[in-house]
Scaffold this motif. Structure first.
Motif, PDB file in Angstrom:
ATOM      1  N   ILE A  65       0.837  -1.210   0.000  1.00 52.27           N
ATOM      2  CA  ILE A  65       0.000   0.000   0.000  1.00 52.27           C
ATOM      3  C   ILE A  65       0.867   1.252   0.000  1.00 52.27           C
ATOM      4  N   LEU A  66       1.900   1.265   0.821  1.00 54.29           N
ATOM      5  CA  LEU A  66       2.818   2.398   0.862  1.00 54.29           C
ATOM      6  C   LEU A  66       3.447   2.625  -0.509  1.00 54.29           C
ATOM      7  N   ASN A  67       3.792   1.561  -1.195  1.00 56.04           N
ATOM      8  CA  ASN A  67       4.407   1.683  -2.512  1.00 56.04           C
ATOM      9  C   ASN A  67       3.430   2.253  -3.537  1.00 56.04           C
ATOM     10  N   VAL A  68       2.177   1.814  -3.505  1.00 48.39           N
ATOM     11  CA  VAL A  68       1.167   2.353  -4.426  1.00 48.39           C
ATOM     12  C   VAL A  68       0.971   3.849  -4.170  1.00 48.39           C
ATOM     13  N   VAL A  69       0.890   4.230  -2.918  1.00 46.71           N
ATOM     14  CA  VAL A  69       0.760   5.651  -2.564  1.00 46.71           C
ATOM     15  C   VAL A  69       2.007   6.421  -3.014  1.00 46.71           C
ATOM     16  N   ARG A  70       3.170   5.817  -2.822  1.00 45.15           N
ATOM     17  CA  ARG A  70       4.442   6.437  -3.232  1.00 45.15           C
ATOM     18  C   ARG A  70       4.446   6.727  -4.726  1.00 45.15           C
ATOM     19  N   ILE A  71       4.037   5.759  -5.533  1.00 45.09           N
ATOM     20  CA  ILE A  71       4.032   5.948  -6.986  1.00 45.09           C
ATOM     21  C   ILE A  71       3.032   7.032  -7.375  1.00 45.09           C
ATOM     22  N   ALA A  72       1.848   7.007  -6.775  1.00 45.57           N
ATOM     23  CA  ALA A  72       0.833   8.023  -7.084  1.00 45.57           C
ATOM     24  C   ALA A  72       1.335   9.425  -6.739  1.00 45.57           C
ATOM     25  N   LEU A  73       1.918   9.565  -5.568  1.00 45.53           N
ATOM     26  CA  LEU A  73       2.458  10.879  -5.180  1.00 45.53           C
ATOM     27  C   LEU A  73       3.609  11.299  -6.091  1.00 45.53           C
ATOM     28  N   LEU A  74       4.422  10.341  -6.465  1.00 45.76           N
ATOM     29  CA  LEU A  74       5.548  10.638  -7.351  1.00 45.76           C
ATOM     30  C   LEU A  74       5.052  11.143  -8.706  1.00 45.76           C
ATOM     31  N   ILE A  75       4.005  10.523  -9.225  1.00 46.47           N
ATOM     32  CA  ILE A  75       3.426  10.961 -10.506  1.00 46.47           C
ATOM     33  C   ILE A  75       2.975  12.410 -10.417  1.00 46.47           C
ATOM     34  N   VAL A  76       2.234  12.737  -9.374  1.00 52.63           N
ATOM     35  CA  VAL A  76       1.716  14.100  -9.216  1.00 52.63           C
ATOM     36  C   VAL A  76       2.856  15.091  -8.999  1.00 52.63           C
ATOM     37  N   LEU A  77       3.763  14.765  -8.091  1.00 53.01           N
ATOM     38  CA  LEU A  77       4.862  15.692  -7.792  1.00 53.01           C
ATOM     39  C   LEU A  77       5.780  15.906  -8.992  1.00 53.01           C
ATOM     40  N   LEU A  78       6.050  14.854  -9.762  1.00 51.33           N
ATOM     41  CA  LEU A  78       6.910  15.025 -10.935  1.00 51.33           C
ATOM     42  C   LEU A  78       6.214  15.823 -12.034  1.00 51.33           C
ATOM     43  N   PHE A  79       4.898  15.774 -12.077  1.00 52.42           N
ATOM     44  CA  PHE A  79       4.158  16.592 -13.044  1.00 52.42           C
ATOM     45  C   PHE A  79       4.338  18.074 -12.727  1.00 52.42           C
ATOM     46  N   TYR A  80       4.220  18.425 -11.450  1.00 57.50           N
ATOM     47  CA  TYR A  80       4.308  19.830 -11.050  1.00 57.50           C
ATOM     48  C   TYR A  80       5.735  20.300 -10.774  1.00 57.50           C
ATOM     49  N   PHE A  81       6.615  19.388 -10.412  1.00 59.03           N
ATOM     50  CA  PHE A  81       7.994  19.757 -10.075  1.00 59.03           C
ATOM     51  C   PHE A  81       8.990  18.839 -10.795  1.00 59.03           C
ATOM     52  N   PRO A  82       9.023  18.880 -12.136  1.00 53.66           N
ATOM     53  CA  PRO A  82       9.884  17.951 -12.873  1.00 53.66           C
ATOM     54  C   PRO A  82      11.377  18.141 -12.602  1.00 53.66           C
ATOM     55  N   LYS A  83      11.783  19.331 -12.205  1.00 51.05           N
ATOM     56  CA  LYS A  83      13.209  19.557 -11.966  1.00 51.05           C
ATOM     57  C   LYS A  83      13.713  18.846 -10.706  1.00 51.05           C
ATOM     58  N   TYR A  84      12.777  18.355  -9.859  1.00 49.93           N
ATOM     59  CA  TYR A  84      13.158  17.630  -8.652  1.00 49.93           C
ATOM     60  C   TYR A  84      13.086  16.106  -8.825  1.00 49.93           C
ATOM     61  N   ASN A  85      13.087  15.665 -10.077  1.00 52.18           N
ATOM     62  CA  ASN A  85      12.996  14.244 -10.386  1.00 52.18           C
ATOM     63  C   ASN A  85      14.042  13.425  -9.641  1.00 52.18           C
ATOM     64  N   HIS A  86      15.292  13.811  -9.744  1.00 47.26           N
ATOM     65  CA  HIS A  86      16.372  13.042  -9.116  1.00 47.26           C
ATOM     66  C   HIS A  86      16.181  12.969  -7.598  1.00 47.26           C
ATOM     67  N   PHE A  87      15.852  14.082  -6.985  1.00 43.57           N
ATOM     68  CA  PHE A  87      15.658  14.094  -5.531  1.00 43.57           C
ATOM     69  C   PHE A  87      14.446  13.252  -5.119  1.00 43.57           C
ATOM     70  N   LEU A  88      13.309  13.461  -5.801  1.00 42.14           N
ATOM     71  CA  LEU A  88      12.085  12.754  -5.422  1.00 42.14           C
ATOM     72  C   LEU A  88      12.197  11.251  -5.662  1.00 42.14           C
ATOM     73  N   HIS A  89      12.649  10.869  -6.847  1.00 39.27           N
ATOM     74  CA  HIS A  89      12.706   9.448  -7.203  1.00 39.27           C
ATOM     75  C   HIS A  89      13.923   8.755  -6.601  1.00 39.27           C
ATOM     76  N   GLY A  90      15.020   9.451  -6.504  1.00 37.88           N
ATOM     77  CA  GLY A  90      16.259   8.815  -6.063  1.00 37.88           C
ATOM     78  C   GLY A  90      16.569   8.931  -4.585  1.00 37.88           C
ATOM     79  N   THR A  91      15.951   9.895  -3.898  1.00 35.86           N
ATOM     80  CA  THR A  91      16.284  10.116  -2.488  1.00 35.86           C
ATOM     81  C   THR A  91      15.052  10.103  -1.583  1.00 35.86           C
ATOM     82  N   PHE A  92      14.122  11.003  -1.838  1.00 40.89           N
ATOM     83  CA  PHE A  92      13.008  11.208  -0.916  1.00 40.89           C
ATOM     84  C   PHE A  92      12.121   9.965  -0.764  1.00 40.89           C
TER      85      PHE A  92
END
Length: 178
Positions: free
Chosen positions: A126-153
């Motif tokens: 469940i945490l992973n599904v929520v993680r992917i959903a949040l990642l989709i939304v956040l990367l749409f609005y903040f694409p320049k933070y891709n490396h930080f969001l996907h690789g670290t946060f």
């Protein structure tokens, strides 16, 4: 030498149980993945993609997830823009294998161990599904933070949560809990 084997017996049992479980579960998962063609998306990743879409549809998001025509991943379209892809590594199975291996290495009573493993698998999934959903939304609005969001946060969140599950297991339910 015998003195050291006796002295470090609990550690050696932990290490051997952990690695045995990890290797067996990884091999079983690899055998599962080998049943799919190179350009096919495995069943678990497909289910994760469907669950991400279902979760985002609850919030009335414009989300479409398609199987890639040429590759073995799912294409995610958010607000009519290609956003991310969901690959086999996004399904959290490797994290679940790591979690199970650790719990088995510090096993407790059979029923408690099995229930905790089931709870942990469900929680991580469940945490992973929520993680992917949040990642989709956040990367749409903040694409320049891709490396930080996907690789670290987000890895920090999922691995940190697994670490907390381990701490709770060892301190409350394992045979080493006081």
């Amino acid at each position: 030498m015998k003195k050291y084997l006796i002295q470090f017996k609990p550690f050696l049992i932990f290490i051997s149980t952990f690695f045995a479980a990890y290797i067996v579960l990884t091999l079983v998962y690899k055998l599962y993945l080998d049943t799919f063609d190179v350009n096919d998306v495995d069943g678990i990743t497909n289910i994760v993609g469907k669950n991400v879409a279902q979760l985002m549809n609850v919030f009335h998001c414009d989300i479409k997830i398609y199987k890639s025509i040429t590759d073995s991943w799912l294409e995610v379209w958010y607000n009519k823009h290609y956003s991310v892809r969901i690959v086999e590594g996004c399904n959290a199975v490797s994290v679940i294998i790591l979690f199970i291996s650790f719990v088995l290495a510090f096993s407790g009573k059979l029923k408690t161990t099995l229930l905790y493993i089931l709870f942990g698998i469900l929680f991580i999934y469940i945490l992973n599904v929520v993680r992917i959903a949040l990642l989709i939304v956040l990367l749409f609005y903040f694409p320049k933070y891709n490396h930080f969001l996907h690789g670290t946060f987000f890895p920090l969140i999922i691995y940190g949560s697994v670490f907390i599950l381990w701490i709770v297991w060892v301190n409350k339910f394992s045979k080493y809990a006081k």
